[in-house]
Design a protein around this motif. Structure first.
Motif, mmCIF file in Angstrom:
data_model
loop_
_atom_site.group_PDB
_atom_site.id
_atom_site.type_symbol
_atom_site.label_atom_id
_atom_site.label_comp_id
_atom_site.label_asym_id
_atom_site.label_seq_id
_atom_site.Cartn_x
_atom_site.Cartn_y
_atom_site.Cartn_z
ATOM 1 N N VAL A 108 -35.501 12.424 15.286
ATOM 2 C CA VAL A 108 -34.307 11.593 15.174
ATOM 3 C C VAL A 108 -34.538 10.420 16.108
ATOM 4 O O VAL A 108 -34.719 10.593 17.311
ATOM 5 C CB VAL A 108 -33.030 12.374 15.546
ATOM 6 C CG1 VAL A 108 -31.825 11.448 15.526
ATOM 7 C CG2 VAL A 108 -32.818 13.540 14.582
ATOM 8 N N SER A 109 -34.576 9.232 15.534
ATOM 9 C CA SER A 109 -34.949 8.040 16.270
ATOM 10 C C SER A 109 -33.811 7.021 16.273
ATOM 11 O O SER A 109 -33.181 6.792 15.241
ATOM 12 C CB SER A 109 -36.189 7.427 15.619
ATOM 13 O OG SER A 109 -36.597 6.272 16.285
ATOM 14 N N SER A 110 -33.574 6.401 17.436
ATOM 15 C CA SER A 110 -32.541 5.374 17.489
ATOM 16 C C SER A 110 -33.029 4.144 16.726
ATOM 17 O O SER A 110 -34.209 3.830 16.706
ATOM 18 C CB SER A 110 -32.189 5.014 18.931
ATOM 19 O OG SER A 110 -33.281 4.406 19.574
ATOM 20 N N ASP A 111 -32.099 3.477 16.060
ATOM 21 C CA ASP A 111 -32.403 2.275 15.290
ATOM 22 C C ASP A 111 -31.399 1.206 15.699
ATOM 23 O O ASP A 111 -30.279 1.164 15.198
ATOM 24 C CB ASP A 111 -32.325 2.570 13.794
ATOM 25 C CG ASP A 111 -32.823 1.418 12.949
ATOM 26 O OD1 ASP A 111 -32.699 0.249 13.374
ATOM 27 O OD2 ASP A 111 -33.328 1.684 11.846
ATOM 28 N N ASP A 112 -31.802 0.367 16.644
ATOM 29 C CA ASP A 112 -30.898 -0.655 17.169
ATOM 30 C C ASP A 112 -30.503 -1.673 16.106
ATOM 31 O O ASP A 112 -29.390 -2.177 16.116
ATOM 32 C CB ASP A 112 -31.527 -1.366 18.370
ATOM 33 C CG ASP A 112 -31.647 -0.446 19.577
ATOM 34 O OD1 ASP A 112 -30.888 0.544 19.640
ATOM 35 O OD2 ASP A 112 -32.509 -0.695 20.434
ATOM 36 N N GLU A 113 -31.415 -1.974 15.186
ATOM 37 C CA GLU A 113 -31.106 -2.924 14.105
ATOM 38 C C GLU A 113 -29.953 -2.443 13.243
ATOM 39 O O GLU A 113 -29.120 -3.218 12.805
ATOM 40 C CB GLU A 113 -32.328 -3.117 13.203
ATOM 41 C CG GLU A 113 -33.198 -4.272 13.561
ATOM 42 C CD GLU A 113 -34.323 -4.423 12.561
ATOM 43 O OE1 GLU A 113 -34.107 -4.253 11.345
ATOM 44 O OE2 GLU A 113 -35.433 -4.720 13.010
ATOM 45 N N ARG A 114 -29.939 -1.151 12.981
ATOM 46 C CA ARG A 114 -28.916 -0.581 12.101
ATOM 47 C C ARG A 114 -27.769 0.055 12.879
ATOM 48 O O ARG A 114 -26.862 0.622 12.301
ATOM 49 C CB ARG A 114 -29.553 0.433 11.162
ATOM 50 C CG ARG A 114 -30.523 -0.204 10.198
ATOM 51 C CD ARG A 114 -31.144 0.854 9.297
ATOM 52 N NE ARG A 114 -31.952 0.258 8.263
ATOM 53 C CZ ARG A 114 -33.248 0.007 8.367
ATOM 54 N NH1 ARG A 114 -33.889 0.287 9.485
ATOM 55 N NH2 ARG A 114 -33.916 -0.517 7.359
ATOM 56 N N ASN A 115 -27.856 0.012 14.207
ATOM 57 C CA ASN A 115 -26.798 0.529 15.065
ATOM 58 C C ASN A 115 -26.522 2.013 14.818
ATOM 59 O O ASN A 115 -25.393 2.414 14.539
ATOM 60 C CB ASN A 115 -25.510 -0.301 14.913
ATOM 61 C CG ASN A 115 -24.522 0.000 16.013
ATOM 62 O OD1 ASN A 115 -24.909 0.388 17.102
ATOM 63 N ND2 ASN A 115 -23.251 -0.162 15.719
ATOM 64 N N GLY A 116 -27.576 2.817 14.888
ATOM 65 C CA GLY A 116 -27.398 4.245 14.674
ATOM 66 C C GLY A 116 -28.697 5.009 14.858
ATOM 67 O O GLY A 116 -29.600 4.588 15.581
ATOM 68 N N TRP A 117 -28.774 6.133 14.176
ATOM 69 C CA TRP A 117 -29.906 7.057 14.270
ATOM 70 C C TRP A 117 -30.476 7.304 12.878
ATOM 71 O O TRP A 117 -29.733 7.381 11.912
ATOM 72 C CB TRP A 117 -29.442 8.388 14.874
ATOM 73 C CG TRP A 117 -28.897 8.217 16.245
ATOM 74 C CD1 TRP A 117 -27.601 7.932 16.569
ATOM 75 C CD2 TRP A 117 -29.612 8.294 17.463
ATOM 76 N NE1 TRP A 117 -27.471 7.828 17.931
ATOM 77 C CE2 TRP A 117 -28.692 8.047 18.503
ATOM 78 C CE3 TRP A 117 -30.939 8.538 17.786
ATOM 79 C CZ2 TRP A 117 -29.061 8.053 19.842
ATOM 80 C CZ3 TRP A 117 -31.313 8.542 19.118
ATOM 81 C CH2 TRP A 117 -30.386 8.311 20.127
ATOM 82 N N VAL A 118 -31.796 7.450 12.804
ATOM 83 C CA VAL A 118 -32.488 7.701 11.541
ATOM 84 C C VAL A 118 -33.279 8.997 11.694
ATOM 85 O O VAL A 118 -33.919 9.223 12.728
ATOM 86 C CB VAL A 118 -33.436 6.528 11.201
ATOM 87 C CG1 VAL A 118 -34.242 6.816 9.958
ATOM 88 C CG2 VAL A 118 -32.651 5.234 11.048
ATOM 89 N N ILE A 119 -33.240 9.845 10.677
ATOM 90 C CA ILE A 119 -34.046 11.071 10.674
ATOM 91 C C ILE A 119 -35.385 10.738 10.014
ATOM 92 O O ILE A 119 -35.422 10.280 8.872
ATOM 93 C CB ILE A 119 -33.360 12.202 9.892
ATOM 94 C CG1 ILE A 119 -31.996 12.534 10.486
ATOM 95 C CG2 ILE A 119 -34.266 13.452 9.866
ATOM 96 C CD1 ILE A 119 -31.185 13.504 9.628
ATOM 97 N N MET A 120 -36.457 10.979 10.751
ATOM 98 C CA MET A 120 -37.808 10.784 10.238
ATOM 99 C C MET A 120 -38.440 12.170 10.078
ATOM 100 O O MET A 120 -38.259 13.030 10.939
ATOM 101 C CB MET A 120 -38.639 9.956 11.213
ATOM 102 C CG MET A 120 -38.013 8.632 11.618
ATOM 103 S SD MET A 120 -38.023 7.427 10.301
ATOM 104 C CE MET A 120 -39.746 6.993 10.268
ATOM 105 N N VAL A 121 -39.156 12.372 8.986
ATOM 106 C CA VAL A 121 -39.843 13.649 8.768
ATOM 107 C C VAL A 121 -41.323 13.383 8.541
ATOM 108 O O VAL A 121 -41.709 12.349 8.010
ATOM 109 C CB VAL A 121 -39.235 14.437 7.587
ATOM 110 C CG1 VAL A 121 -37.823 14.880 7.902
ATOM 111 C CG2 VAL A 121 -39.270 13.646 6.302
ATOM 112 N N ARG A 122 -42.145 14.332 8.982
ATOM 113 C CA ARG A 122 -43.592 14.219 8.802
ATOM 114 C C ARG A 122 -44.033 15.187 7.708
ATOM 115 O O ARG A 122 -43.770 16.381 7.780
ATOM 116 C CB ARG A 122 -44.332 14.529 10.100
ATOM 117 C CG ARG A 122 -45.845 14.337 9.969
ATOM 118 C CD ARG A 122 -46.574 14.607 11.267
ATOM 119 N NE ARG A 122 -46.017 13.899 12.407
ATOM 120 C CZ ARG A 122 -46.289 12.641 12.722
ATOM 121 N NH1 ARG A 122 -47.090 11.918 11.967
ATOM 122 N NH2 ARG A 122 -45.736 12.096 13.805
#
Length: 80
Positions: free
Chosen positions: A23-37
């Protein structure tokens, strides 16, 4: 970017294709994004129906959804 909506991520996890959730912060979108590998590949975001990274405005919500995908552990990334 590959589209991976929430349901597809659950299916991929059950099939053993996913190895990590971040779960990574995304300052551009003003929130959090879930990334999966994906096994043997790089990180890709959970997307919305338009194929854009799905943004969650609360860290707890994003972490809970990563758990619901099936992950027992979630890495949190927030650059300082």
């Amino acid at each position: 970017m590959i589209n991976m909506e929430f349901d597809a991520a659950q299916d991929a996890f059950r099939a053993g294709e996913l190895t990590e959730a971040v779960v990574s912060s995304d300052d551009e979108r003003n929130g959090w994004v879930i990334m999966v590998r994906r096994r043997g590949a790089g990180l890709e975001p959970i997307t919305d129906t338009r194929g854009e990274p799905r943004v969650y405005h609360q860290l707890d919500h994003a972490s809970e959804l990563a758990r619901r995908i099936g992950f027992r552990q979630v890495r949190i990334e927030e650059p300082f």
